[in-house]
Write a protein that holds these residues in place. Structure first.
Motif, PDB file in Angstrom:
ATOM      1  N   VAL A 129       0.844  -1.192   0.000  1.00  0.00           N
ATOM      2  CA  VAL A 129       0.000   0.000   0.000  1.00  0.00           C
ATOM      3  C   VAL A 129       0.881   1.244   0.000  1.00  0.00           C
ATOM      4  N   THR A 130       0.641   2.109  -0.951  1.00  0.00           N
ATOM      5  CA  THR A 130       1.337   3.391  -1.059  1.00  0.00           C
ATOM      6  C   THR A 130       0.279   4.485  -1.005  1.00  0.00           C
ATOM      7  N   VAL A 131       0.540   5.524  -0.223  1.00  0.00           N
ATOM      8  CA  VAL A 131      -0.460   6.585  -0.033  1.00  0.00           C
ATOM      9  C   VAL A 131       0.149   7.930  -0.419  1.00  0.00           C
ATOM     10  N   ILE A 132      -0.566   8.650  -1.272  1.00  0.00           N
ATOM     11  CA  ILE A 132      -0.168  10.004  -1.672  1.00  0.00           C
ATOM     12  C   ILE A 132      -1.316  10.947  -1.348  1.00  0.00           C
ATOM     13  N   ARG A 133      -1.022  11.947  -0.534  1.00  0.00           N
ATOM     14  CA  ARG A 133      -2.023  12.968  -0.220  1.00  0.00           C
ATOM     15  C   ARG A 133      -1.743  14.191  -1.092  1.00  0.00           C
ATOM     16  N   TYR A 134      -2.706  14.534  -1.913  1.00  0.00           N
ATOM     17  CA  TYR A 134      -2.548  15.670  -2.808  1.00  0.00           C
ATOM     18  C   TYR A 134      -3.117  16.931  -2.157  1.00  0.00           C
ATOM     19  N   THR A 135      -2.425  18.043  -2.316  1.00  0.00           N
ATOM     20  CA  THR A 135      -2.906  19.334  -1.825  1.00  0.00           C
ATOM     21  C   THR A 135      -2.776  20.354  -2.957  1.00  0.00           C
ATOM     22  N   ARG A 136      -3.277  21.539  -2.713  1.00  0.00           N
ATOM     23  CA  ARG A 136      -3.223  22.571  -3.739  1.00  0.00           C
ATOM     24  C   ARG A 136      -1.792  22.917  -4.122  1.00  0.00           C
ATOM     25  N   LEU A 137      -0.873  22.856  -3.144  1.00  0.00           N
ATOM     26  CA  LEU A 137       0.502  23.276  -3.397  1.00  0.00           C
ATOM     27  C   LEU A 137       1.431  22.135  -3.793  1.00  0.00           C
ATOM     28  N   ARG A 138       1.204  20.953  -3.211  1.00  0.00           N
ATOM     29  CA  ARG A 138       2.127  19.846  -3.491  1.00  0.00           C
ATOM     30  C   ARG A 138       1.522  18.532  -3.014  1.00  0.00           C
ATOM     31  N   PRO A 139       2.015  17.392  -3.563  1.00  0.00           N
ATOM     32  CA  PRO A 139       1.628  16.098  -3.022  1.00  0.00           C
ATOM     33  C   PRO A 139       2.547  15.726  -1.862  1.00  0.00           C
ATOM     34  N   TYR A 140       2.034  14.893  -0.955  1.00  0.00           N
ATOM     35  CA  TYR A 140       2.826  14.354   0.141  1.00  0.00           C
ATOM     36  C   TYR A 140       2.803  12.823   0.050  1.00  0.00           C
ATOM     37  N   LEU A 141       3.977  12.211   0.087  1.00  0.00           N
ATOM     38  CA  LEU A 141       4.060  10.751   0.129  1.00  0.00           C
ATOM     39  C   LEU A 141       3.927  10.325   1.580  1.00  0.00           C
ATOM     40  N   VAL A 142       2.808   9.687   1.914  1.00  0.00           N
ATOM     41  CA  VAL A 142       2.485   9.342   3.299  1.00  0.00           C
ATOM     42  C   VAL A 142       2.921   7.911   3.631  1.00  0.00           C
ATOM     43  N   ARG A 143       2.782   7.000   2.696  1.00  0.00           N
ATOM     44  CA  ARG A 143       3.240   5.624   2.848  1.00  0.00           C
ATOM     45  C   ARG A 143       3.871   5.183   1.535  1.00  0.00           C
ATOM     46  N   LEU A 144       4.875   4.324   1.626  1.00  0.00           N
ATOM     47  CA  LEU A 144       5.495   3.798   0.418  1.00  0.00           C
ATOM     48  C   LEU A 144       5.688   2.296   0.563  1.00  0.00           C
ATOM     49  N   GLY A 145       5.040   1.529  -0.296  1.00  0.00           N
ATOM     50  CA  GLY A 145       5.259   0.085  -0.358  1.00  0.00           C
ATOM     51  C   GLY A 145       5.040  -0.624   0.962  1.00  0.00           C
ATOM     52  N   ASP A 146       4.024  -0.224   1.730  1.00  0.00           N
ATOM     53  CA  ASP A 146       3.781  -0.779   3.056  1.00  0.00           C
ATOM     54  C   ASP A 146       3.069  -2.128   2.937  1.00  0.00           C
ATOM     55  N   THR A 147       3.714  -3.187   3.407  1.00  0.00           N
ATOM     56  CA  THR A 147       3.097  -4.512   3.425  1.00  0.00           C
ATOM     57  C   THR A 147       2.802  -4.979   4.847  1.00  0.00           C
ATOM     58  N   GLY A 148       3.400  -4.306   5.845  1.00  0.00           N
ATOM     59  CA  GLY A 148       3.276  -4.772   7.225  1.00  0.00           C
ATOM     60  C   GLY A 148       4.112  -5.995   7.506  1.00  0.00           C
ATOM     61  N   ASP A 149       4.931  -6.394   6.534  1.00  0.00           N
ATOM     62  CA  ASP A 149       5.745  -7.614   6.654  1.00  0.00           C
ATOM     63  C   ASP A 149       7.202  -7.234   6.415  1.00  0.00           C
ATOM     64  N   PHE A 150       8.039  -7.517   7.403  1.00  0.00           N
ATOM     65  CA  PHE A 150       9.454  -7.173   7.276  1.00  0.00           C
ATOM     66  C   PHE A 150      10.326  -8.374   6.911  1.00  0.00           C
ATOM     67  N   GLY A 151       9.656  -9.449   6.455  1.00  0.00           N
ATOM     68  CA  GLY A 151      10.405 -10.651   6.076  1.00  0.00           C
ATOM     69  C   GLY A 151      11.398 -10.411   4.955  1.00  0.00           C
TER      70      GLY A 151
END
Length: 232
Positions: free
Chosen positions: A184-206
């Protein structure tokens, strides 16, 4: 502007067999991919979603099936512009066979110049995906307001290219980004810029555990075209 939740499809039969699937029909989730998809509703529990938008390919539709079953009434839309890169003549071939192709070095080092024979360029792939997100952002905000969140289920190279756009990175740097199956990757878009909130989150550190079969330069492996199979 809305928040975009990007989900890469679960692990597929092509991922585990080392095949570059591209847009080949009939590529389904494997057993692990089905389990990853089944876990997705719990991972996103409590996150309000206004819509699910999917690549038309089977592996993405299968990934979303459990989420849609858990959320009756959540609308599903197909979006051709977030379909897998059209790898043309490379589609259906083993990645190991493609590794020595001169084009592979371009894909790794200078992807903005890479165009697949009989397919599309990586630049065109990114452009259509970014256009799709801009359109869905506007559509979502108009219907549900600026704080709304929606989900897109797509493919590794598509998601990486969208992250690069959000970060203001040149496409030539996008191979530095990794998104595993069903991450799961999350991008929050705003009027001025996007914010990368999560990147490649699987919850698994294997995937961080050293592999017994890793050679001395394992950490310098090329980025897997299409996104790879993820942690073993």
């Amino acid at each position: 502007m809305p928040t975009l939740i990007l989900v890469r499809h679960g692990r597929s039969t092509a991922n585990t067999s080392g095949v570059l699937a591209g847009r080949m029909p009939g590529v389904a989730l494997d057993e692990r991919g089905s389990a990853q998809a089944a876990a997705l509703p719990a991972r996103l529990a409590g996150v309000p979603l206004t819509a699910a938008v999917s690549s038309p390919l089977q592996r993405c539709r299968e990934t979303l099936r459990p989420l849609l079953a858990a959320r009756p009434g959540l609308p599903l839309y197909a979006e051709d512009r977030i379909s897998e890169c059209d790898y043309g003549d490379w589609s259906g071939r083993k990645l190991a066979e493609l590794a020595d192709q001169p084009l592979m070095e371009v894909v790794q080092r200078h992807p903005s110049a890479a165009a697949f024979p009989g397919g599309e360029s990586m630049r065109a792939m990114q452009a259509r995906a970014v256009d799709a997100v801009r359109d869905w952002n506007a559509r979502t905000e108009e219907a549900h307001g600026a704080e709304a969140a929606y989900l897109m289920c797509s493919h590794g190279d598509i998601i990486k290219s969208l992250v690069a756009d959000a970060l203001g990175m040149h496409l030539d740097l996008f191979q530095r980004i990794s998104v595993e199956p069903c991450s799961v990757t999350v991008i929050r878009y705003t009027r001025l810029r996007p914010y990368l909130v999560r990147l490649g989150d699987t919850g698994d550190f294997g995937g961080l555990v050293p592999r017994e079969d890793a050679g001395p330069v394992d950490g310098e492996r090329d980025a897997a075209v299409g996104g790879g199979a993820g942690a073993p």
